[in-house]
Design a protein around this motif. Structure first.
Motif, PDB file in Angstrom:
ATOM      1  N   ALA A   8       0.637  -1.123  -0.199  1.00 44.02           N
ATOM      2  CA  ALA A   8      -0.275  -0.223  -0.379  1.00 44.02           C
ATOM      3  C   ALA A   8       0.918   1.641   0.183  1.00 44.02           C
ATOM      4  CB  ALA A   8      -0.994   0.280   1.576  1.00 44.02           C
ATOM      5  N   VAL A   9       2.079   1.280   0.838  1.00 45.43           N
ATOM      6  CA  VAL A   9       2.456   2.129   1.028  1.00 45.43           C
ATOM      7  C   VAL A   9       3.344   3.061  -0.793  1.00 45.43           C
ATOM      8  CG1 VAL A   9       5.094   3.242   1.733  1.00 45.43           C
ATOM      9  CG2 VAL A   9       2.803   1.244   3.172  1.00 45.43           C
ATOM     10  N   ASP A  10       4.114   1.447  -1.098  1.00 45.61           N
ATOM     11  CA  ASP A  10       4.597   2.037  -2.603  1.00 45.61           C
ATOM     12  C   ASP A  10       4.153   2.020  -3.087  1.00 45.61           C
ATOM     13  OD1 ASP A  10       7.280   0.702  -1.527  1.00 45.61           O
ATOM     14  OD2 ASP A  10       6.464  -1.238  -2.370  1.00 45.61           O
ATOM     15  N   ALA A  11       1.998   1.724  -3.528  1.00 48.22           N
ATOM     16  CA  ALA A  11       1.321   2.008  -4.457  1.00 48.22           C
ATOM     17  C   ALA A  11       0.991   3.720  -4.282  1.00 48.22           C
ATOM     18  CB  ALA A  11       0.087   1.257  -4.448  1.00 48.22           C
ATOM     19  N   PHE A  12       1.103   4.456  -2.594  1.00 53.45           N
ATOM     20  CA  PHE A  12       0.942   5.672  -2.776  1.00 53.45           C
ATOM     21  C   PHE A  12       1.603   6.384  -2.836  1.00 53.45           C
ATOM     22  CE2 PHE A  12       0.765   9.221   0.682  1.00 53.45           C
ATOM     23  CZ  PHE A  12      -0.845   9.293   0.394  1.00 53.45           C
ATOM     24  N   ARG A  13       3.423   5.661  -3.070  1.00 55.00           N
ATOM     25  CA  ARG A  13       3.860   6.551  -3.090  1.00 55.00           C
ATOM     26  C   ARG A  13       4.323   7.341  -4.806  1.00 55.00           C
ATOM     27  NH1 ARG A  13       7.916   3.745  -1.413  1.00 55.00           N
ATOM     28  NH2 ARG A  13       8.594   4.608   0.708  1.00 55.00           N
ATOM     29  N   ARG A  14       3.537   5.775  -5.598  1.00 52.01           N
ATOM     30  CA  ARG A  14       3.444   5.702  -7.490  1.00 52.01           C
ATOM     31  C   ARG A  14       2.670   6.500  -7.394  1.00 52.01           C
ATOM     32  NH1 ARG A  14       2.375   0.760  -7.548  1.00 52.01           N
ATOM     33  NH2 ARG A  14      -0.139   1.845  -8.335  1.00 52.01           N
ATOM     34  N   ASP A  28      -8.246  12.583  -1.831  1.00 51.52           N
ATOM     35  CA  ASP A  28      -9.706  11.896  -1.565  1.00 51.52           C
ATOM     36  C   ASP A  28      -9.684  10.562  -0.811  1.00 51.52           C
ATOM     37  OD1 ASP A  28     -12.346  11.675  -0.901  1.00 51.52           O
ATOM     38  OD2 ASP A  28     -12.425  10.488  -2.674  1.00 51.52           O
ATOM     39  N   PHE A  29     -10.055  10.543   0.059  1.00 50.79           N
ATOM     40  CA  PHE A  29     -10.104   9.401   1.592  1.00 50.79           C
ATOM     41  C   PHE A  29     -11.605   9.441   1.472  1.00 50.79           C
ATOM     42  CE2 PHE A  29      -5.759  11.190   2.500  1.00 50.79           C
ATOM     43  CZ  PHE A  29      -5.237   9.809   3.064  1.00 50.79           C
ATOM     44  N   TRP A  30     -12.071   8.209   1.256  1.00 56.21           N
ATOM     45  CA  TRP A  30     -13.384   7.479   1.410  1.00 56.21           C
ATOM     46  C   TRP A  30     -13.654   6.112   1.188  1.00 56.21           C
ATOM     47  CZ3 TRP A  30     -15.294   4.609  -2.719  1.00 56.21           C
ATOM     48  CH2 TRP A  30     -15.105   3.704  -4.070  1.00 56.21           C
ATOM     49  N   ALA A  31     -14.923   5.443   2.227  1.00 57.04           N
ATOM     50  CA  ALA A  31     -14.878   4.153   1.268  1.00 57.04           C
ATOM     51  C   ALA A  31     -16.565   4.181   0.502  1.00 57.04           C
ATOM     52  CB  ALA A  31     -15.601   4.165   3.578  1.00 57.04           C
ATOM     53  N   GLU A  32     -17.107   2.635   0.558  1.00 59.95           N
ATOM     54  CA  GLU A  32     -17.713   2.116  -0.339  1.00 59.95           C
ATOM     55  C   GLU A  32     -19.020   2.533   0.414  1.00 59.95           C
ATOM     56  OE1 GLU A  32     -19.958   1.765  -3.422  1.00 59.95           O
ATOM     57  OE2 GLU A  32     -17.909   1.668  -3.542  1.00 59.95           O
ATOM     58  N   TRP A  33     -19.205   2.404   1.848  1.00 55.86           N
ATOM     59  CA  TRP A  33     -20.288   2.509   2.594  1.00 55.86           C
ATOM     60  C   TRP A  33     -20.421   3.567   3.488  1.00 55.86           C
ATOM     61  CZ3 TRP A  33     -18.873   4.992   6.936  1.00 55.86           C
ATOM     62  CH2 TRP A  33     -17.475   4.570   7.159  1.00 55.86           C
ATOM     63  N   CYS A  34     -19.774   4.984   2.159  1.00 59.96           N
ATOM     64  CA  CYS A  34     -20.455   6.357   2.947  1.00 59.96           C
ATOM     65  C   CYS A  34     -20.801   7.070   2.438  1.00 59.96           C
ATOM     66  CB  CYS A  34     -18.207   7.174   3.290  1.00 59.96           C
ATOM     67  SG  CYS A  34     -18.417   9.002   3.907  1.00 59.96           S
ATOM     68  N   GLY A  35     -21.685   7.460   2.931  1.00 62.40           N
ATOM     69  CA  GLY A  35     -22.658   8.132   1.784  1.00 62.40           C
ATOM     70  C   GLY A  35     -22.280  10.112   1.812  1.00 62.40           C
ATOM     71  N   ALA A  39     -21.191  11.249  -2.155  1.00 58.64           N
ATOM     72  CA  ALA A  39     -22.561  13.121  -3.125  1.00 58.64           C
ATOM     73  C   ALA A  39     -20.900  13.471  -3.259  1.00 58.64           C
ATOM     74  CB  ALA A  39     -22.964  13.331  -1.642  1.00 58.64           C
ATOM     75  N   LEU A  40     -20.216  13.951  -2.695  1.00 56.88           N
ATOM     76  CA  LEU A  40     -18.721  14.535  -2.295  1.00 56.88           C
ATOM     77  C   LEU A  40     -17.994  14.013  -3.680  1.00 56.88           C
ATOM     78  CD1 LEU A  40     -16.751  17.006  -1.903  1.00 56.88           C
ATOM     79  CD2 LEU A  40     -15.701  15.358  -0.171  1.00 56.88           C
ATOM     80  N   GLY A  41     -17.725  12.717  -3.945  1.00 50.80           N
ATOM     81  CA  GLY A  41     -17.185  12.238  -4.763  1.00 50.80           C
ATOM     82  C   GLY A  41     -16.807  12.801  -6.635  1.00 50.80           C
ATOM     83  N   PRO A  42     -18.387  13.149  -6.806  1.00 49.29           N
ATOM     84  CA  PRO A  42     -18.124  13.526  -8.217  1.00 49.29           C
ATOM     85  C   PRO A  42     -17.794  14.757  -8.166  1.00 49.29           C
ATOM     86  CG  PRO A  42     -20.896  12.274  -7.150  1.00 49.29           C
ATOM     87  CD  PRO A  42     -19.296  12.164  -6.698  1.00 49.29           C
ATOM     88  N   VAL A  43     -17.685  15.704  -7.445  1.00 51.72           N
ATOM     89  CA  VAL A  43     -17.846  16.941  -7.360  1.00 51.72           C
ATOM     90  C   VAL A  43     -16.330  17.220  -7.356  1.00 51.72           C
ATOM     91  CG1 VAL A  43     -17.906  19.155  -5.295  1.00 51.72           C
ATOM     92  CG2 VAL A  43     -19.906  17.831  -6.443  1.00 51.72           C
ATOM     93  N   LYS A  60      -7.851   8.656  -5.123  1.00 52.22           N
ATOM     94  CA  LYS A  60      -9.311   7.883  -4.341  1.00 52.22           C
ATOM     95  C   LYS A  60      -7.946   6.793  -2.934  1.00 52.22           C
ATOM     96  CE  LYS A  60     -12.813   8.299  -5.834  1.00 52.22           C
ATOM     97  NZ  LYS A  60     -13.725   9.613  -5.398  1.00 52.22           N
ATOM     98  N   ILE A  61      -8.593   7.640  -1.739  1.00 46.96           N
ATOM     99  CA  ILE A  61      -7.263   6.133  -1.348  1.00 46.96           C
ATOM    100  C   ILE A  61      -8.205   5.888  -0.558  1.00 46.96           C
ATOM    101  CG2 ILE A  61      -5.900   5.865   0.742  1.00 46.96           C
ATOM    102  CD1 ILE A  61      -5.013   6.703  -2.346  1.00 46.96           C
ATOM    103  N   ASP A  62      -9.187   4.512  -1.257  1.00 45.86           N
ATOM    104  CA  ASP A  62     -10.702   3.778   0.038  1.00 45.86           C
ATOM    105  C   ASP A  62      -9.653   3.347   1.308  1.00 45.86           C
ATOM    106  OD1 ASP A  62     -11.757   1.302   1.137  1.00 45.86           O
ATOM    107  OD2 ASP A  62     -12.566   1.188  -1.015  1.00 45.86           O
TER     108      ASP A  62
END
Length: 298
Positions: A8-14, A28-35, A39-43, A60-62
């Motif tokens: 995950a660290v390598d991917a974040f660095r890349r 953008d720190f987000w999660a699939e279950w987060c309403g 709403a903010l994602g498309p913006v 985007k970081i799940d």
């Protein structure tokens, strides 16, 4: 560190840190279950795409799949949105929940950082030219200012500051119909820009503030009969038309002090419009606003 965390660290660095060496990365720190995240994602996606030419990218970081990364950034609630440049967090964008708010914050950041991008490079070339046009207009040479803004408009026809500068120059020249046509031609997000609001206020005020042939006589009449609010209001308009913002503000402040509700608060509304035309960031406006506050709340 577990193998999964290292991956995950390598991917974040890349995907985040390395691009941030030359660009502004919105994280953008987000999660699939987060309403709220949904709403903010498309913006975020829309604004990031619009600002791509200015050197902005979205990552985007799940948090469910990247809990180690989220913990390193002390993410306690989502959505959490940061801006990173050259490996360092430069802003917390979490409070920007609308497109307008996000654009405003990004514009502020991009003005302060050496972000690379095609539009950013063009922006750097335009800024001194726009500043020149504003300076010339501020010095009272509206004809030359219009010529400058016309030339810039050929390079950046969609730039709000340029279009607004043209409107204000035309307004200063008394060419109100042309100014209105130029204002009506501004479309999309540019029409909502603060610079365009300022130009719109300038045109409205110019049409309302009619020149007075004999200001001294009108001033004497208003002084002799302070209850004649119509004369005082006309005096303020004449003072504005003559370019004497100090006298106009003084007249309007006195009117607000004597009868703030006259004509449904017309004096206060005209004063606020004058502030908008001059520019809310102008020190003179700050001083006048303090005087107005002292009258209203003192």
């Amino acid at each position: 560190m577990s193998p999964a965390d290292k991956q995950a660290v390598d991917a974040f660095r890349r995907d985040v840190v390395e691009p941030s060496m030359a660009k502004l990365v919105i994280i953008d720190f987000w999660a699939e279950w987060c309403g709220p995240c949904k709403a903010l994602g498309p913006v975020l996606e829309k604004v990031s795409a619009d600002y791509a030419g200015k050197g902005v990218v979205l990552a985007k970081i799940d948090v469910d799949k990247n809990s180690f990364i989220a913990s390193q950034f002390q993410v306690r609630s989502i959505p959490t949105v940061y801006a990173m440049f050259q490996g360092q967090l430069v802003a917390d964008l979490t409070s920007a929940r609308t497109e307008s708010q996000l654009r405003t914050m990004l514009d502020q950041i991009l003005r302060q950082l050496p972000i690379s991008g095609e539009e950013a490079e063009a922006e750097a070339e335009l800024e001194p030219l726009i500043a020149m046009g504003e300076q010339v207009l501020g010095e009272g040479d509206a004809e030359r200012a219009l010529s400058i803004f016309d030339q810039i408009a050929e390079m950046a026809p969609d730039r709000a500051a340029v279009a607004a500068g043209r409107v204000r120059a035309l307004t200063a020249l008394g060419r109100h119909d042309e100014a209105q046509a130029a204002l009506d031609a501004i479309e999309g997000d540019a029409a909502k820009a603060p610079e365009v609001d300022r130009a719109r206020a300038a045109l409205t005020l110019a049409r309302e503030a009619q020149p007075v042939d004999d200001l001294a006589a009108l001033a004497a009449r208003a002084a002799a009969n302070p209850e004649d609010m119509d004369a005082r209001y006309e005096l303020a308009g004449g003072q504005m038309a003559a370019g004497d913002r100090e006298a106009a503000a003084s007249t309007l402040l006195a009117m607000v002090r004597d009868d703030r509700n006259w004509n449904e608060g017309a004096a206060r509304q005209r004063l606020l419009k004058l502030f908008e035309v001059v520019g809310l960031e102008d020190p003179w406006v700050g001083a006048q606003r303090r005087k107005l506050s002292a009258i209203l709340f003192g």
